[in-house]
Scaffold this motif. Structure first.
Motif, PDB file in Angstrom:
ATOM      1  N   HIS A 159       0.810  -1.222   0.000  1.00  0.00           N
ATOM      2  CA  HIS A 159       0.000   0.000   0.000  1.00  0.00           C
ATOM      3  C   HIS A 159       0.840   1.267   0.000  1.00  0.00           C
ATOM      4  CE1 HIS A 159      -3.220  -2.790   0.199  1.00  0.00           C
ATOM      5  NE2 HIS A 159      -2.574  -3.394   1.181  1.00  0.00           N
ATOM      6  N   VAL A 160       2.121   1.137  -0.359  1.00  0.00           N
ATOM      7  CA  VAL A 160       2.865   2.359  -0.691  1.00  0.00           C
ATOM      8  C   VAL A 160       2.268   2.865  -2.007  1.00  0.00           C
ATOM      9  CG1 VAL A 160       5.011   1.636   0.465  1.00  0.00           C
ATOM     10  CG2 VAL A 160       4.722   1.166  -1.973  1.00  0.00           C
ATOM     11  N   LYS A 161       2.225   4.192  -2.153  1.00  0.00           N
ATOM     12  CA  LYS A 161       1.596   4.774  -3.334  1.00  0.00           C
ATOM     13  C   LYS A 161       2.609   4.878  -4.467  1.00  0.00           C
ATOM     14  CE  LYS A 161      -2.246   5.210  -1.096  1.00  0.00           C
ATOM     15  NZ  LYS A 161      -1.905   4.239  -0.035  1.00  0.00           N
ATOM     16  N   VAL A 162       2.247   4.303  -5.610  1.00  0.00           N
ATOM     17  CA  VAL A 162       3.108   4.428  -6.784  1.00  0.00           C
ATOM     18  C   VAL A 162       2.496   5.352  -7.837  1.00  0.00           C
ATOM     19  CG1 VAL A 162       4.366   2.269  -6.446  1.00  0.00           C
ATOM     20  CG2 VAL A 162       2.197   2.226  -7.692  1.00  0.00           C
ATOM     21  N   VAL A 163       1.178   5.539  -7.781  1.00  0.00           N
ATOM     22  CA  VAL A 163       0.492   6.496  -8.670  1.00  0.00           C
ATOM     23  C   VAL A 163      -0.538   7.229  -7.816  1.00  0.00           C
ATOM     24  CG1 VAL A 163      -0.886   6.829 -10.764  1.00  0.00           C
ATOM     25  CG2 VAL A 163       0.690   4.888 -10.632  1.00  0.00           C
ATOM     26  N   PRO A 164      -0.141   8.295  -7.129  1.00  0.00           N
ATOM     27  CA  PRO A 164      -1.112   8.995  -6.281  1.00  0.00           C
ATOM     28  C   PRO A 164      -2.375   9.339  -7.066  1.00  0.00           C
ATOM     29  CG  PRO A 164       1.095   9.832  -5.889  1.00  0.00           C
ATOM     30  CD  PRO A 164       1.197   8.881  -7.067  1.00  0.00           C
ATOM     31  N   GLY A 165      -3.530   8.965  -6.495  1.00  0.00           N
ATOM     32  CA  GLY A 165      -4.803   9.204  -7.189  1.00  0.00           C
ATOM     33  C   GLY A 165      -5.105   8.181  -8.281  1.00  0.00           C
ATOM     34  N   GLN A 174      -6.269   4.703  -3.281  1.00  0.00           N
ATOM     35  CA  GLN A 174      -5.950   4.711  -4.711  1.00  0.00           C
ATOM     36  C   GLN A 174      -4.456   4.752  -4.977  1.00  0.00           C
ATOM     37  OE1 GLN A 174      -8.791   8.115  -5.425  1.00  0.00           O
ATOM     38  NE2 GLN A 174      -8.857   7.141  -7.445  1.00  0.00           N
ATOM     39  N   GLY A 175      -4.049   4.048  -6.042  1.00  0.00           N
ATOM     40  CA  GLY A 175      -2.673   4.158  -6.526  1.00  0.00           C
ATOM     41  C   GLY A 175      -1.655   3.327  -5.768  1.00  0.00           C
ATOM     42  N   CYS A 176      -2.114   2.318  -5.002  1.00  0.00           N
ATOM     43  CA  CYS A 176      -1.180   1.470  -4.247  1.00  0.00           C
ATOM     44  C   CYS A 176      -0.398   0.546  -5.186  1.00  0.00           C
ATOM     45  CB  CYS A 176      -1.947   0.584  -3.272  1.00  0.00           C
ATOM     46  SG  CYS A 176      -2.886   1.464  -2.027  1.00  0.00           S
TER      47      CYS A 176
END
Ligand SMILES: [Zn+2]
Length: 310
Positions: A159-165, A174-176
């Motif tokens: 669940h680190v964000k790679v594509v925020p939103g 979103q974007g995990c």
């Protein structure tokens, strides 16, 4: 030799094992879950334990590896999406039935501890273990101990964000990373490409069956453009995220496991190479990336060893 019980509660099966205190698996039994309610799961665990102890001998304490959100070390399951549970005192219920100390730990922590004590990161004090299966998860071992975090949820690597939103993840955010690289999402991305008639390669390979990471790897290798796009993006997001974690944690060993990485060796090797390109020079010099050594048994072994009284 002291013996311990390890239990693994999955979405479809429970498994129980008698484990020696050095991490050797002495006996294993499995029960299929016909019903996922707490009573049925507890009954299945008790049956599996009875069966395994007939051949393996009695375990003095029991550790349970569980996929879900736990309330610290209390044995209370707060939320378990794959079983549909909320606020179930699993540790207490099992302790009554098994008449011995029971501890409940996160399944990834259990698996990472198994690898640490008896598998790929044995003897290494600082290890980062990543599993890419239907979801993406990790566990951190620092100074020889599991890192839990302030609320017990450290290591939520999926669940680190790679594509925020970006793409909606199963966690509701979103974007995990998991939304682009977890097995469930890879299947969904491939199904979307097939439905939109963008992937003749995947369509021909899968013939109406659910696409798997093996199909993805094969179609990408054959040059199917939609498969290449999904594959390359998963490699990039996993590789960059892993490389950054290596820079932050400075592990001696990274252990890679889980069904997607096990069945898609091309993906696994590309992720390793990318992570090593991305991480800092000083952290790169210290790290070795290894494949998980214990397969499906790491969680059983780790849960059992974590139940050992200090
Ligand atoms: Zn997420």
């Amino acid at each position: 030799v002291k013996k311990l019980l390890g239990v693994d509660v999955g979405g479809t099966n429970v498994r129980a094992a008698v484990v020696g205190e050095e991490g050797k698996l002495l006996a294993v039994a499995k029960r299929r879950l016909a019903d996922r309610g707490p009573d049925a799961v507890v009954a299945a665990v008790v049956q599996a334990v009875d069966e395994v102890e007939k051949s393996g001998g009695r375990g003095s304490a029991c550790g349970v590896g569980f996929a879900g959100q736990l309330d610290g070390e209390s044995g209370l399951v707060r939320v378990a999406p794959n079983l549909g549970w909320r606020d179930v005192p699993l540790g207490e219920l099992l302790q009554q039935r098994l008449a011995r100390p029971v501890s409940v730990v996160n399944d990834l922590s259990a698996a990472a501890w198994g690898e640490h004590r008896a598998g790929a990161s044995k003897g290494v004090n600082d290890a980062f273990t990543v599993f890419v299966g239907s979801g993406v998860g990790s566990a951190i071992i620092a100074n020889g101990s599991l890192v839990h975090g302030a609320r017990g949820v450290a290591g939520e690597f999926g669940h680190v964000k790679v594509v925020p939103g970006g793409r909606l993840c199963g966690c509701g955010e979103q974007g995990c990373l998991e939304a682009y690289a977890g097995g469930h999402n890879l299947t969904a991305l491939m199904e979307e490409a097939i439905a939109a008639k963008r992937s003749p390669g995947l369509e021909a390979l899968t013939q109406g069956t659910a696409p798997t990471p093996v199909h993805l790897e094969e179609a990408a290798a054959a040059g199917d453009s939609a498969a290449v796009e999904i594959f390359d993006r998963a490699v990039e997001f996993l590789g960059v995220s892993l490389g950054n974690q290596i820079t932050v944690l400075n592990p001696g060993v990274v252990v890679l496991g889980g069904g997607v990485l096990a069945h898609a060796p091309g993906l696994r090797e590309r992720v390793k190479a990318r992570a090593l390109e991305i991480c800092s020079r000083t952290s790169r010099a210290a790290v070795t990336i290894r494949d998980a050594a214990l397969g499906d048994d790491s969680g059983l072994i780790g849960a059992a060893l974590l139940s050992m009284p200090a």
